[in-house]
Design a protein around this motif. Structure first.
Motif, mmCIF file in Angstrom:
data_model
loop_
_atom_site.group_PDB
_atom_site.id
_atom_site.type_symbol
_atom_site.label_atom_id
_atom_site.label_comp_id
_atom_site.label_asym_id
_atom_site.label_seq_id
_atom_site.Cartn_x
_atom_site.Cartn_y
_atom_site.Cartn_z
ATOM 1 N N ALA A 270 0.955 -1.271 -0.149
ATOM 2 C CA ALA A 270 -0.266 0.217 0.037
ATOM 3 C C ALA A 270 1.019 1.139 -0.145
ATOM 4 C CB ALA A 270 -0.845 -0.018 1.286
ATOM 5 N N ASP A 271 0.461 2.514 -0.576
ATOM 6 C CA ASP A 271 1.043 3.559 -0.734
ATOM 7 C C ASP A 271 -0.120 4.715 -0.506
ATOM 8 O OD1 ASP A 271 0.828 4.868 -3.678
ATOM 9 O OD2 ASP A 271 1.252 2.512 -3.520
ATOM 10 N N ASP A 272 0.605 5.898 -0.401
ATOM 11 C CA ASP A 272 -0.588 7.150 -0.390
ATOM 12 C C ASP A 272 -0.313 7.875 -1.582
ATOM 13 O OD1 ASP A 272 2.224 8.068 0.019
ATOM 14 O OD2 ASP A 272 1.630 9.313 1.877
ATOM 15 N N GLY A 273 -0.124 7.357 -2.648
ATOM 16 C CA GLY A 273 -0.027 7.895 -4.105
ATOM 17 C C GLY A 273 -1.145 7.973 -4.529
ATOM 18 N N PRO A 274 -1.216 8.437 -6.019
ATOM 19 C CA PRO A 274 -2.429 8.929 -6.616
ATOM 20 C C PRO A 274 -3.076 7.630 -7.105
ATOM 21 C CG PRO A 274 -0.442 9.443 -7.790
ATOM 22 C CD PRO A 274 -0.073 9.219 -6.714
ATOM 23 N N GLY A 275 -2.603 6.582 -7.171
ATOM 24 C CA GLY A 275 -3.361 5.447 -7.639
ATOM 25 C C GLY A 275 -3.257 5.141 -9.122
ATOM 26 N N LEU A 276 -4.056 3.962 -9.832
ATOM 27 C CA LEU A 276 -3.790 3.795 -10.996
ATOM 28 C C LEU A 276 -4.969 4.659 -11.790
ATOM 29 C CD1 LEU A 276 -3.690 -0.175 -11.092
ATOM 30 C CD2 LEU A 276 -2.061 1.408 -11.387
ATOM 31 N N GLY A 277 -4.775 4.990 -13.099
ATOM 32 C CA GLY A 277 -5.791 5.529 -13.662
ATOM 33 C C GLY A 277 -6.702 5.092 -14.708
ATOM 34 N N GLY A 278 -6.937 3.612 -14.141
ATOM 35 C CA GLY A 278 -7.928 3.031 -14.941
ATOM 36 C C GLY A 278 -7.825 1.437 -14.172
ATOM 37 N N ALA A 342 -7.085 -3.664 5.080
ATOM 38 C CA ALA A 342 -5.814 -4.201 5.070
ATOM 39 C C ALA A 342 -4.901 -3.027 5.081
ATOM 40 C CB ALA A 342 -5.274 -4.905 3.626
ATOM 41 N N SER A 343 -5.102 -1.847 4.784
ATOM 42 C CA SER A 343 -4.082 -0.563 5.107
ATOM 43 C C SER A 343 -5.038 0.653 5.276
ATOM 44 C CB SER A 343 -3.286 -0.512 4.142
ATOM 45 O OG SER A 343 -2.503 0.643 4.064
ATOM 46 N N THR A 344 -4.573 1.577 6.008
ATOM 47 C CA THR A 344 -5.551 2.649 5.910
ATOM 48 C C THR A 344 -5.030 3.763 5.020
ATOM 49 O OG1 THR A 344 -3.679 3.859 7.148
ATOM 50 C CG2 THR A 344 -5.496 2.820 8.332
ATOM 51 N N LEU A 345 -3.800 3.288 3.922
ATOM 52 C CA LEU A 345 -3.414 4.107 2.719
ATOM 53 C C LEU A 345 -4.269 3.917 1.496
ATOM 54 C CD1 LEU A 345 0.437 3.496 3.061
ATOM 55 C CD2 LEU A 345 -1.000 5.152 4.080
ATOM 56 N N PRO A 346 -4.545 4.858 0.952
ATOM 57 C CA PRO A 346 -5.497 4.987 -0.361
ATOM 58 C C PRO A 346 -5.183 3.870 -1.403
ATOM 59 C CG PRO A 346 -4.103 6.618 -0.416
ATOM 60 C CD PRO A 346 -3.721 6.199 0.878
ATOM 61 N N THR A 347 -3.932 3.912 -1.741
ATOM 62 C CA THR A 347 -3.731 2.697 -3.025
ATOM 63 C C THR A 347 -3.157 1.447 -2.322
ATOM 64 O OG1 THR A 347 -3.120 4.631 -4.192
ATOM 65 C CG2 THR A 347 -2.426 2.544 -4.906
ATOM 66 N N VAL A 348 -3.876 0.354 -2.735
ATOM 67 C CA VAL A 348 -3.784 -1.152 -2.073
ATOM 68 C C VAL A 348 -3.760 -2.122 -3.052
ATOM 69 C CG1 VAL A 348 -4.519 -2.630 -0.199
ATOM 70 C CG2 VAL A 348 -4.788 -0.221 0.152
#
Length: 358
Positions: A270-278, A342-348
């Motif tokens: 998991a990370d706090d980045g912007p995530g995937l675009g699709g 599983a995580s409190t971060l947005p991107t999992v």
């Protein structure tokens, strides 16, 4: 067998074309229709008029034969018209359904459409692969060339020479990693991932990944945490490659924090980045030829989805799957019984495994 090429003479080629012209479906249909029409007429004529002069009988049968042949030729053309039309459409590359197509032609048209679609996909991936060679490999090669020029031609102090050598090693490692990813994706696309599962300590596995990527974490000023315990049947070396791909992606796009977890369902990055675009299904593809947005960054054709694709194939080889969620912050009380994430971060990203024991 000799290595000589056997060339075909013009006479042989002409004879082959003549044989092919005689052995056509229309010729066979016309012959069948001719026989079905001519033989009953022959039998009736011989039975009804047995005493006719031979000349008159021969002339009459010749006329009947010509008429039966013409009928056979016309009817065979009418029967095969949908097939001829389909041939012209396949040669032109555009398949258009028609209301008068028989069921067999509709099935052939569907098969040809699927085949052309697969060929088009392979062609676009081939083009994307060439774009990868030109674009993605060119950057580290150019950087290595500039560093080599500086190392050879510039009077650098010893400390700077060591720094240039370190950068060259980094660019070489980056180039080798990219080539390895391309080779893995090419192989995994065409064959199953070979694994040898044994009882594996998953916490030790992600601890090893964390140690390996620690220099990247420090260079990016990020915080990396590792949590959880468990074991499962897995090929540690292959599974570690998948987790490393996911972790390096997370480090590349995270704002400040990356987390690795062992959970009852598998491994979580998991990370706090912007995530995937699709969707993951759309982006985790090798050598995609379409522009791709991953973690807020736009990519041209190339290796944007290689790491995700390799991780997905490795997860499937272990009997699991690769899942992706992007969690938006919700107001308290929005869900009366929220599931524990599983995580409190947005991107999992979750690499599921069939059975994880504590």
């Amino acid at each position: 067998m000799s290595g000589r090429l056997i060339s075909e003479s013009p006479e042989q080629g002409l004879a082959g074309r003549r044989r092919a012209g005689r052995n056509t479906l229309r010729t066979q249909f016309a012959l069948v229709i001719f026989l079905l029409a001519f033989l009953p007429n022959l039998v009736l004529t011989l039975t009804a008029q047995p005493n006719l002069p031979a000349g008159a009988l021969l002339g009459w049968m010749l006329l009947v034969g010509v008429l039966c042949g013409m009928v056979g030729y016309v009817l065979s053309g009418a029967l095969l018209r949908p097939l001829s039309r389909l041939q012209a459409e396949v040669e032109g590359g555009e398949l258009t359904p028609h209301n008068d197509d028989p069921a067999e032609i509709l099935l052939l048209r569907r098969a040809f459409t699927d085949l052309l679609g697969r060929l088009g996909t392979e062609q676009t991936r081939r083009s994307a692969f060439m774009a990868t060679l030109v674009h993605d490999l060119k950057t580290p090669l150019i950087a290595a060339g500039h560093l080599t020029h500086a190392l050879v031609n510039l009077p650098l102090p010893e400390a700077e020479r060591k720094e240039v050598g370190t950068q060259m090693q980094a660019e070489t490692a980056r180039l080798l990693a990219l080539v390895q990813q391309m080779a893995d994706a090419h192989r995994f696309e065409r064959e199953d991932v070979s694994i040898q599962p044994v009882p594996t300590d998953l916490r030790a596995l992600i601890d090893g990944v964390a140690r390996r990527v620690q220099p990247q974490v420090e260079w990016g000023g990020l915080e990396l945490t590792v949590d959880g315990h468990g074991s499962a049947l897995a090929d540690a070396q292959v599974l570690e490659r998948a987790v490393t791909n996911l972790t390096e992606n997370a480090i590349r796009y995270a704002h400040s924090k990356v987390e690795l977890h062992v959970t009852p369902g598998g491994l979580v990055v998991a990370d706090d980045g912007p995530g995937l675009g699709g969707s993951l299904a759309q982006l985790a593809q090798p050598f995609t030829s379409q522009p791709t947005t991953i973690a807020g960054q736009q990519y041209t054709a190339g290796t944007a989805g290689l790491g995700l694709f390799i991780a997905r194939r490795i997860a499937e080889a272990h009997g699991g799957e690769l899942r992706y969620t992007h969690q938006s912050h919700q107001l308290p009380g929005h869900d009366p019984a929220p599931a524990l994430p599983a995580s409190t971060l947005p991107t999992v990203f979750t690499l599921t495994l069939p059975e994880v024991t504590p």
